[in-house]
Scaffold this motif. Structure first.
Motif, PDB file in Angstrom:
ATOM      1  N   ILE A 125      61.328  94.606  54.785  1.00 26.30           N
ATOM      2  CA  ILE A 125      62.484  95.007  53.970  1.00 26.30           C
ATOM      3  C   ILE A 125      63.776  94.442  54.554  1.00 26.30           C
TER       4      ILE A 125
ATOM      5  N   VAL B 134      63.032  95.732  43.565  1.00 27.99           N
ATOM      6  CA  VAL B 134      62.505  95.707  44.932  1.00 27.99           C
ATOM      7  C   VAL B 134      61.013  96.013  44.791  1.00 27.99           C
TER       8      VAL B 134
ATOM      9  N   SER C 290      60.303  95.789  39.334  1.00 27.34           N
ATOM     10  CA  SER C 290      59.782  94.495  39.794  1.00 27.34           C
ATOM     11  C   SER C 290      58.409  94.217  39.186  1.00 27.34           C
TER      12      SER C 290
ATOM     13  N   VAL D 123      56.135  93.150  40.923  1.00 28.20           N
ATOM     14  CA  VAL D 123      55.202  93.634  41.938  1.00 28.20           C
ATOM     15  C   VAL D 123      55.470  95.099  42.308  1.00 28.20           C
TER      16      VAL D 123
ATOM     17  N   GLN E 145      61.900  93.037  35.668  1.00 29.20           N
ATOM     18  CA  GLN E 145      62.072  91.758  36.371  1.00 29.20           C
ATOM     19  C   GLN E 145      60.760  90.995  36.346  1.00 29.20           C
TER      20      GLN E 145
ATOM     21  N   LYS F 187      67.941  85.569  37.181  1.00 21.50           N
ATOM     22  CA  LYS F 187      68.314  86.119  38.496  1.00 21.50           C
ATOM     23  C   LYS F 187      68.061  85.094  39.594  1.00 21.50           C
TER      24      LYS F 187
ATOM     25  N   GLY G 204      68.977  88.271  48.470  1.00 24.08           N
ATOM     26  CA  GLY G 204      69.228  89.006  49.715  1.00 24.08           C
ATOM     27  C   GLY G 204      68.912  88.191  50.955  1.00 24.08           C
TER      28      GLY G 204
ATOM     29  N   GLY H 240      73.639  90.970  46.670  1.00 19.75           N
ATOM     30  CA  GLY H 240      73.565  90.366  48.006  1.00 19.75           C
ATOM     31  C   GLY H 240      74.637  90.937  48.912  1.00 19.75           C
ATOM     32  N   GLY H 241      74.244  91.840  49.797  1.00 19.10           N
ATOM     33  CA  GLY H 241      75.171  92.341  50.810  1.00 19.10           C
ATOM     34  C   GLY H 241      75.997  93.543  50.402  1.00 19.10           C
TER      35      GLY H 241
ATOM     36  N   ARG I 156      68.658  96.572  49.384  1.00 17.81           N
ATOM     37  CA  ARG I 156      68.193  97.280  50.582  1.00 17.81           C
ATOM     38  C   ARG I 156      68.775  98.683  50.711  1.00 17.81           C
TER      39      ARG I 156
HETATM   40  C1  FNR Z   1      63.722  92.191  47.077  1.00 13.15           C
HETATM   41  N1  FNR Z   1      64.223  91.420  46.019  1.00 13.15           N
HETATM   42  C2  FNR Z   1      63.421  91.182  44.920  1.00 13.15           C
HETATM   43  N2  FNR Z   1      63.904  90.461  43.873  1.00 13.15           N
HETATM   44  C3  FNR Z   1      63.155  90.246  42.769  1.00 13.15           C
HETATM   45  O1  FNR Z   1      63.620  89.600  41.838  1.00 13.15           O
HETATM   46  N3  FNR Z   1      61.890  90.787  42.697  1.00 13.15           N
HETATM   47  C4  FNR Z   1      61.335  91.518  43.699  1.00 13.15           C
HETATM   48  O2  FNR Z   1      60.207  91.985  43.597  1.00 13.15           O
HETATM   49  C5  FNR Z   1      62.110  91.701  44.872  1.00 13.15           C
HETATM   50  N4  FNR Z   1      61.605  92.394  45.937  1.00 13.15           N
HETATM   51  C6  FNR Z   1      62.391  92.657  47.027  1.00 13.15           C
HETATM   52  C7  FNR Z   1      61.874  93.419  48.074  1.00 13.15           C
HETATM   53  C8  FNR Z   1      62.690  93.744  49.149  1.00 13.15           C
HETATM   54  C9  FNR Z   1      62.128  94.585  50.262  1.00 13.15           C
HETATM   55  C10 FNR Z   1      64.037  93.304  49.177  1.00 13.15           C
HETATM   56  C11 FNR Z   1      64.948  93.679  50.320  1.00 13.15           C
HETATM   57  C12 FNR Z   1      64.537  92.540  48.155  1.00 13.15           C
HETATM   58  C13 FNR Z   1      65.631  90.952  46.034  1.00 13.15           C
HETATM   59  C14 FNR Z   1      66.551  92.023  45.435  1.00 13.15           C
HETATM   60  O3  FNR Z   1      66.313  92.179  44.053  1.00 13.15           O
HETATM   61  C15 FNR Z   1      68.037  91.654  45.610  1.00 13.15           C
HETATM   62  O4  FNR Z   1      68.290  90.377  45.110  1.00 13.15           O
HETATM   63  C16 FNR Z   1      68.509  91.758  47.082  1.00 13.15           C
HETATM   64  O5  FNR Z   1      67.867  92.819  47.749  1.00 13.15           O
HETATM   65  C17 FNR Z   1      70.022  91.952  47.120  1.00 13.15           C
HETATM   66  O6  FNR Z   1      70.493  91.956  48.419  1.00 13.15           O
HETATM   67  P1  FNR Z   1      70.769  93.303  49.269  1.00 13.15           P
HETATM   68  O7  FNR Z   1      71.456  94.305  48.346  1.00 13.15           O
HETATM   69  O8  FNR Z   1      69.441  93.786  49.742  1.00 13.15           O
HETATM   70  O9  FNR Z   1      71.659  92.819  50.366  1.00 13.15           O
END
Ligand code: FNR
Length: 368
Positions: free
Chosen positions: A29, A82, A110, A112, A132, A242, A267, A298-299, A321
């Motif tokens: 993560i 996520v 997601s 997944v 997504q 995205k 991220g 992001g962030g 996150r």
């Molecule tokens: C993600 N992200 C993500 N994006 C997506 O399009 N499909 C997904 O299944 C996932 N899975 C995923 C798992 C984990 C553990 C993380 C941390 C991130 C990316 C997510 O949608 C997003 O773009 C970022 O997490 C944004 O950044 P911050 O807010 O984590 O800094």
């Protein structure tokens, strides 16, 4: 609202997650790709941007509501997709989705997810949700997912385009960790009639074989704008692309009739060394000039980060996150994260000297 968890800063949430999760799950993560240049730049980019606030403007009442993809929401943020949320809490996506629904915060499911998109829709009632899509290597399965999302009341399809394959994630390689291998994140595939037909999955099949079949189809490195053009003819749901950081790609999203983009580098989990999200935002805003909805991620850790993103021209933001860590405490934890972020945002807006988010673009930011 059932909020009993005390105040926790984003850093404390991360620490709690670290203490509660296995090393493999936590680092999956928390970490980014490569040397985590981009992961860090996403956070540091915000710290280098400074708000120049106004004063004496009657900020006794502030309104942080917004419209996200045509629906009015009480806050300008949604929960990002996520995957594999059962690695954080046994209830996984169901807990996060219930928390989002309780606060009218949109939830993005997601591809997944461990629960299926139908199960998640069920616990959300009428609340706003997006699906997504990790476009599988098989277009029939992609379309089947989209049809299921249409039938289950999803309001938009977010196609993630920055993941033709997984990024170079060194922590996960060292930990030999990928949640799919342990049978997490299969909810949408296991329940998909087209996938089951194609992979000839029968109920007695061993889980390991299912994982292999899904892994073989999960990403599609040959995807191009032509695939999105095709999807445009197949669904009336808004399509949001995205993972855009280049202004030329933002313009192509407009040309191909997309409804929105998420300015995102996943991220910092995909191309390490790529531009931080917040640095790419103004370039993209300039390139598309209001022709398409701009969502940012992001962030984002703080209410002030949301102020900065909106001041630079984002219409709304996704948090990733931050709520994933909140999920350590299940639905209640995610509700606490949402409540705190909203309250912090209200304070930040007032102290910026504005009462409505739409005025933020007049606020000056300087880069130090
Ligand atoms: C993600 N992200 C993500 N994006 C997506 O399009 N499909 C997904 O299944 C996932 N899975 C995923 C798992 C984990 C553990 C993380 C941390 C991130 C990316 C997510 O949608 C997003 O773009 C970022 O997490 C944004 O950044 P911050 O807010 O984590 O800094």
């Amino acid at each position: 609202m059932s909020q009993t968890i005390g105040f926790r800063s984003p850093e404390q949430w991360e620490q709690v997650a670290k203490e509660h999760l296995d090393k493999g799950a936590f680092e999956y993560i928390q970490s980014g790709a490569g040397v985590e240049e981009t992961l860090q730049a996403n956070i540091e980019g915000f710290r280098r941007l400074k708000i120049v606030p106004r004063v004496l403007r009657d900020v006794s009442k502030v309104d942080v509501s917004k419209t996200i993809l045509g629906t009015s929401t009480p806050v300008p943020f949604a929960l990002a997709p996520v995957g594999f949320q059962t690695i954080i809490h046994q209830e996984g996506e169901l807990a996060a989705a219930k928390a989002a629904a309780a606060h009218q915060v949109p939830f993005t499911v997601s591809t997944v997810s461990t629960s299926s998109l139908e199960e998640i829709a069920e616990v959300m009632g009428d609340a706003l949700r997006f699906f997504q899509l990790y476009w599988p290597s098989d277009a029939d399965i992609a379309l089947s997912f989209v049809r299921r999302a249409e039938r289950s009341g999803y309001s938009a399809i977010f196609v993630t385009v920055d993941t033709p394959m997984l990024g170079w994630r060194e922590q996960d390689k060292q930990n030999q960790y990928f949640p799919l291998r342990d049978g997490q994140g299969l909810g949408n595939y296991l329940t998909d009639p087209v996938f089951n037909e194609k992979a000839k999955i029968i109920s007695s099949v061993r889980e390991k074989e299912v994982v292999t079949e899904v892994a073989a189809r999960l990403f599609n490195p040959s995807l191009t704008w032509e695939n999105l053009k095709w999807l445009r003819t197949k669904t009336n749901l808004p399509i949001v692309v995205k993972g855009i950081v280049h202004p030329a790609d933002a313009k192509l999203a407009v040309d191909y009739g997309m409804d929105g983009i998420v300015v995102s580098n996943h991220g910092g989990r995909q191309l390490d060394g790529s531009i931080s999200s917040i640095e790419s935002l103004p370039i993209i805003v300039d390139a598309v000039k209001g022709q398409i909805e701009i969502i940012f991620d992001g962030g984002i850790r703080r209410g002030t980060d949301i102020i900065k993103a909106l001041a630079l021209g984002a219409d709304s933001v996704l948090i990733g996150r931050l709520y994933a860590y909140g999920l350590i405490d299940g639905q209640e934890g995610v509700e606490t994260v949402i409540t705190q972020l909203k309250a912090e945002l209200q304070t930040a807006l007032a102290l910026t000297g504005e009462t409505e988010l739409s005025y933020l673009q007049q606020i000056k930011l300087i880069k130090v």
